[in-house]
Design an enzyme around this catalytic site. Structure first.
Site, PDB file in Angstrom:
ATOM      1  CG  ASN A  13      -1.706   1.233   1.410  1.00 23.35           C
ATOM      2  OD1 ASN A  13      -1.792   2.062   0.507  1.00 23.35           O
ATOM      3  ND2 ASN A  13      -2.318   1.387   2.590  1.00 23.35           N
ATOM      4  CG  HIS A 103      -6.033   1.888   5.033  1.00 29.83           C
ATOM      5  ND1 HIS A 103      -5.629   2.837   5.942  1.00 29.83           N
ATOM      6  CD2 HIS A 103      -4.999   1.022   4.893  1.00 29.83           C
ATOM      7  CE1 HIS A 103      -4.385   2.550   6.326  1.00 29.83           C
ATOM      8  NE2 HIS A 103      -3.991   1.458   5.712  1.00 29.83           N
ATOM      9  CB  SER A 220       5.016  -1.845  11.953  1.00 35.55           C
ATOM     10  OG  SER A 220       4.653  -0.502  12.203  1.00 35.55           O
TER      11      SER A 220
HETATM   12  P1  PGA Z   1       2.706   0.278   7.565  1.00 39.27           P
HETATM   13  O1  PGA Z   1       1.236   0.504   6.914  1.00 39.27           O
HETATM   14  O2  PGA Z   1       3.225  -1.032   7.013  1.00 39.27           O
HETATM   15  O3  PGA Z   1       3.504   1.461   7.143  1.00 39.27           O
HETATM   16  O4  PGA Z   1       2.508   0.196   9.039  1.00 39.27           O
HETATM   17  C1  PGA Z   1       0.347  -0.555   6.697  1.00 39.27           C
HETATM   18  C2  PGA Z   1      -0.938  -0.064   6.114  1.00 39.27           C
HETATM   19  O5  PGA Z   1      -1.437   0.991   6.526  1.00 39.27           O
HETATM   20  O6  PGA Z   1      -1.521  -0.709   5.222  1.00 39.27           O
END
Ligand code: PGA
Length: 263
Positions: A13, A103, A220
């Site tokens: 994403n 989301h 993350s």
């Molecule tokens: P991140 O985002 O891997 O930067 O934590 C994940 C997401 O929001 O789909």
């Protein structure tokens, strides 16, 4: 050793990052890195900003890359006076096959409700695309011990937009809000617990088709924790934000997932 019959999905994403020129560079870099990897057992997708879709579609098509194209959001309406919105049909014309729905950033910053999530999910399915329905509790909800209640509410609401028999065409992503962009991923135990609860809820409402639905973890995810996360019984892949913005880290995540699925 393969851990389940569900085909894993690693989806990047990109959020509101990279203009179309930068997007071309990234997809080409990813393609080069993925070429050295046997990733036949894993589905890979990228969700660039809407203005990048045409360019990324061009590269994927010209080079026949094994990467699915996804969008980050779409309208629940098919056309009309909805300034700034993009319809499912418009995305389909750009070879988009997946759309993130609900989301947490859409829920939080654009007031997307559970009802909107259901309506958008229905629109995506009607257009024969795959909704990646995002659910997950906030830090406050978690601290208040409401994680399960929130997940059950969000999943059951989203299922209102899924006709009986269409369940197999959805993907669900468990993304605890407190883990998104913070560098603090859920523990593997918590990710499994939540993804398992989501599957149970789908099973209670729709039956054994729940066993064929892919449930991703997001928040993350990185090359270090990817393998352990997807080794959990109910975690069928990853939705990756920050670490999907570099070819190197995204390919390393795909590689870790491949290793877990025996390739
Ligand atoms: P991140 O985002 O891997 O930067 O934590 C994940 C997401 O929001 O789909």
């Amino acid at each position: 050793m393969a851990k389940s019959t569900r085909r894993p999905l690693v989806a990047g994403n990109w959020k509101m990052n990279l203009d179309h020129v930068e997007a071309i560079r990234l997809i080409q870099d990813m393609a080069l890195r993925l070429r050295n990897l046997d990733h036949r057992a894993v589905d890979i997708a990228v969700h660039p900003p809407a203005t990048d879709l045409r360019s990324v579609e061009g590269i994927i098509g010209a080079d026949q890359l094994p990467i699915a194209l996804g969008a980050q959001h779409c309208s629940a309406y098919s056309s009309g006076a909805y300034t700034g919105e993009i319809s499912v049909a418009m995305l389909a014309r750009l070879s988009v096959t997946l759309v993130l729905v609900g989301h947490s950033e859409r829920r939080l910053h654009y007031a997307m409700t559970d009802t909107d999530v259901a309506a958008t999910t229905a629109a995506v399915l009607k257009g024969l695309l795959t909704p990646v329905i995002c659910v997950g509790e906030s830090a406050a909800e978690r601290e208040a011990g409401e994680t399960e209640t929130v997940l059950v509410r969000q999943v059951s609401a989203a299922l209102e937009g899924v006709a009986k028999g269409a369940e197999q065409s959805i993907v669900v992503a468990y993304e605890p809000v407190w883990a998104i962009g913070t560098g603090i991923a859920a523990t593997t135990e918590d990710a499994q617990l939540a993804c398992g609860r989501i599957r149970d809820e789908i099973r209670e409402r729709r039956g054994d088709v729940a066993d064929s639905i892919r449930i991703l973890y997001g928040g993350s995810a990185n090359p270090e924790n990817a393998g352990e996360l997807v080794s959990q019984a109910d975690v069928d892949g990853l939705l990756v934000g920050g670490a999907s913005l570099q070819g190197e880290s995204f390919a390393a995540i795909v590689s870790a997932v491949c290793a877990c699925y025996g390739t």
